[in-house]
Scaffold this motif. Structure first.
Motif, PDB file in Angstrom:
ATOM      1  N   GLN A 116     -13.512   7.376   7.562  1.00 33.00           N
ATOM      2  CA  GLN A 116     -11.384   7.304   7.900  1.00 33.00           C
ATOM      3  C   GLN A 116     -10.726   7.215   7.065  1.00 33.00           C
ATOM      4  O   GLN A 116      -9.791   8.192   7.733  1.00 33.00           O
ATOM      5  CB  GLN A 116     -11.855   6.496   9.346  1.00 33.00           C
ATOM      6  CG  GLN A 116     -12.508   6.384  10.715  1.00 33.00           C
ATOM      7  CD  GLN A 116     -12.602   5.918  11.588  1.00 33.00           C
ATOM      8  OE1 GLN A 116     -12.222   4.552  11.817  1.00 33.00           O
ATOM      9  NE2 GLN A 116     -13.526   5.619  12.713  1.00 33.00           N
ATOM     10  N   ARG A 117     -10.727   5.769   6.500  1.00 32.70           N
ATOM     11  CA  ARG A 117     -10.016   5.578   5.347  1.00 32.70           C
ATOM     12  C   ARG A 117     -10.188   5.222   4.315  1.00 32.70           C
ATOM     13  O   ARG A 117     -11.240   4.525   4.235  1.00 32.70           O
ATOM     14  CB  ARG A 117      -9.239   4.312   6.339  1.00 32.70           C
ATOM     15  CG  ARG A 117      -8.088   4.635   7.471  1.00 32.70           C
ATOM     16  CD  ARG A 117      -7.878   4.135   8.284  1.00 32.70           C
ATOM     17  NE  ARG A 117      -7.312   3.531   9.263  1.00 32.70           N
ATOM     18  CZ  ARG A 117      -6.801   2.952   9.801  1.00 32.70           C
ATOM     19  NH1 ARG A 117      -7.157   1.626  10.186  1.00 32.70           N
ATOM     20  NH2 ARG A 117      -6.292   2.941  11.388  1.00 32.70           N
ATOM     21  N   LEU A 118      -9.694   5.531   3.346  1.00 33.44           N
ATOM     22  CA  LEU A 118      -9.695   5.170   2.052  1.00 33.44           C
ATOM     23  C   LEU A 118      -8.328   5.263   1.077  1.00 33.44           C
ATOM     24  O   LEU A 118      -7.495   5.790   1.435  1.00 33.44           O
ATOM     25  CB  LEU A 118     -10.322   6.549   1.074  1.00 33.44           C
ATOM     26  CG  LEU A 118     -10.530   6.326  -0.300  1.00 33.44           C
ATOM     27  CD1 LEU A 118     -11.478   4.911  -0.104  1.00 33.44           C
ATOM     28  CD2 LEU A 118     -11.102   8.013  -0.773  1.00 33.44           C
ATOM     29  N   ASP A 119      -8.421   4.402   0.814  1.00 30.23           N
ATOM     30  CA  ASP A 119      -7.087   3.669  -0.668  1.00 30.23           C
ATOM     31  C   ASP A 119      -7.399   3.573  -1.579  1.00 30.23           C
ATOM     32  O   ASP A 119      -8.806   2.672  -2.178  1.00 30.23           O
ATOM     33  CB  ASP A 119      -6.660   2.514   0.858  1.00 30.23           C
ATOM     34  CG  ASP A 119      -5.427   1.841   0.098  1.00 30.23           C
ATOM     35  OD1 ASP A 119      -4.730   2.572  -1.059  1.00 30.23           O
ATOM     36  OD2 ASP A 119      -5.171   0.861  -0.010  1.00 30.23           O
ATOM     37  N   VAL A 120      -7.072   4.300  -2.676  1.00 32.14           N
ATOM     38  CA  VAL A 120      -7.350   4.504  -4.071  1.00 32.14           C
ATOM     39  C   VAL A 120      -5.118   4.410  -4.684  1.00 32.14           C
ATOM     40  O   VAL A 120      -6.150   4.203  -6.014  1.00 32.14           O
ATOM     41  CB  VAL A 120      -7.739   5.333  -4.442  1.00 32.14           C
ATOM     42  CG1 VAL A 120      -9.088   5.894  -4.391  1.00 32.14           C
ATOM     43  CG2 VAL A 120      -6.993   7.237  -4.175  1.00 32.14           C
ATOM     44  N   SER A 121      -5.081   4.031  -3.797  1.00 37.40           N
ATOM     45  CA  SER A 121      -3.221   3.424  -3.884  1.00 37.40           C
ATOM     46  C   SER A 121      -3.495   2.716  -5.328  1.00 37.40           C
ATOM     47  O   SER A 121      -4.114   1.792  -5.836  1.00 37.40           O
ATOM     48  CB  SER A 121      -2.573   3.681  -3.202  1.00 37.40           C
ATOM     49  OG  SER A 121      -3.150   1.231  -3.388  1.00 37.40           O
ATOM     50  N   GLY A 122      -2.639   2.626  -6.065  1.00 34.80           N
ATOM     51  CA  GLY A 122      -1.795   1.816  -7.181  1.00 34.80           C
ATOM     52  C   GLY A 122      -3.423   1.947  -8.460  1.00 34.80           C
ATOM     53  O   GLY A 122      -3.535   1.195  -9.743  1.00 34.80           O
ATOM     54  N   ASN A 123      -4.031   3.180  -8.172  1.00 30.10           N
ATOM     55  CA  ASN A 123      -4.552   3.338  -9.885  1.00 30.10           C
ATOM     56  C   ASN A 123      -4.113   4.962 -10.701  1.00 30.10           C
ATOM     57  O   ASN A 123      -3.573   5.214  -9.719  1.00 30.10           O
ATOM     58  CB  ASN A 123      -6.485   3.780  -9.280  1.00 30.10           C
ATOM     59  CG  ASN A 123      -6.950   3.000  -8.981  1.00 30.10           C
ATOM     60  OD1 ASN A 123      -7.503   1.288  -9.423  1.00 30.10           O
ATOM     61  ND2 ASN A 123      -7.160   2.714  -7.403  1.00 30.10           N
ATOM     62  N   ASN A 124      -4.375   4.018 -11.679  1.00 29.51           N
ATOM     63  CA  ASN A 124      -3.528   5.003 -12.514  1.00 29.51           C
ATOM     64  C   ASN A 124      -4.810   6.885 -12.612  1.00 29.51           C
ATOM     65  O   ASN A 124      -5.159   6.649 -14.044  1.00 29.51           O
ATOM     66  CB  ASN A 124      -3.087   4.899 -13.766  1.00 29.51           C
ATOM     67  CG  ASN A 124      -3.070   6.522 -14.884  1.00 29.51           C
ATOM     68  OD1 ASN A 124      -2.305   6.930 -14.639  1.00 29.51           O
ATOM     69  ND2 ASN A 124      -2.213   6.067 -16.121  1.00 29.51           N
TER      70      ASN A 124
END
Length: 75
Positions: free
Chosen positions: A47-55
């Motif tokens: 339902q949710r995926l967080d890949v923030s903060g990766n280049n």
């Protein structure tokens, strides 16, 4: 980074009921995105995926967006 994501991806194949995954700020690159995308194809309840903060960059997101487009429950 990519090596850690490849290791995590191996475990994700077993997590078919996974609903939330946060892998933010861990230095995922092109190889890690490919591993993650392949493994997430087994996580049909995601339902949710967080890949923030990766280049990662837009061009590297293609494998991931292709897989995630099949998830109807993703927010």
């Amino acid at each position: 980074g990519d090596y850690g994501m490849k290791s995590l991806s191996t475990a994700l194949y077993q997590c078919t009921k996974l609903q939330h995954l946060a892998v933010s700020n861990i230095g995922i690159g092109a190889g890690g995105v490919k591993s993650l995308a392949t493994a997430l194809s087994q996580c049909i309840l995601l339902q949710r995926l967080d890949v923030s903060g990766n280049n990662i960059g837009a061009e590297r997101l293609t494998p991931l967006t292709t897989v995630l487009s099949q998830f109807t429950q993703l927010r």
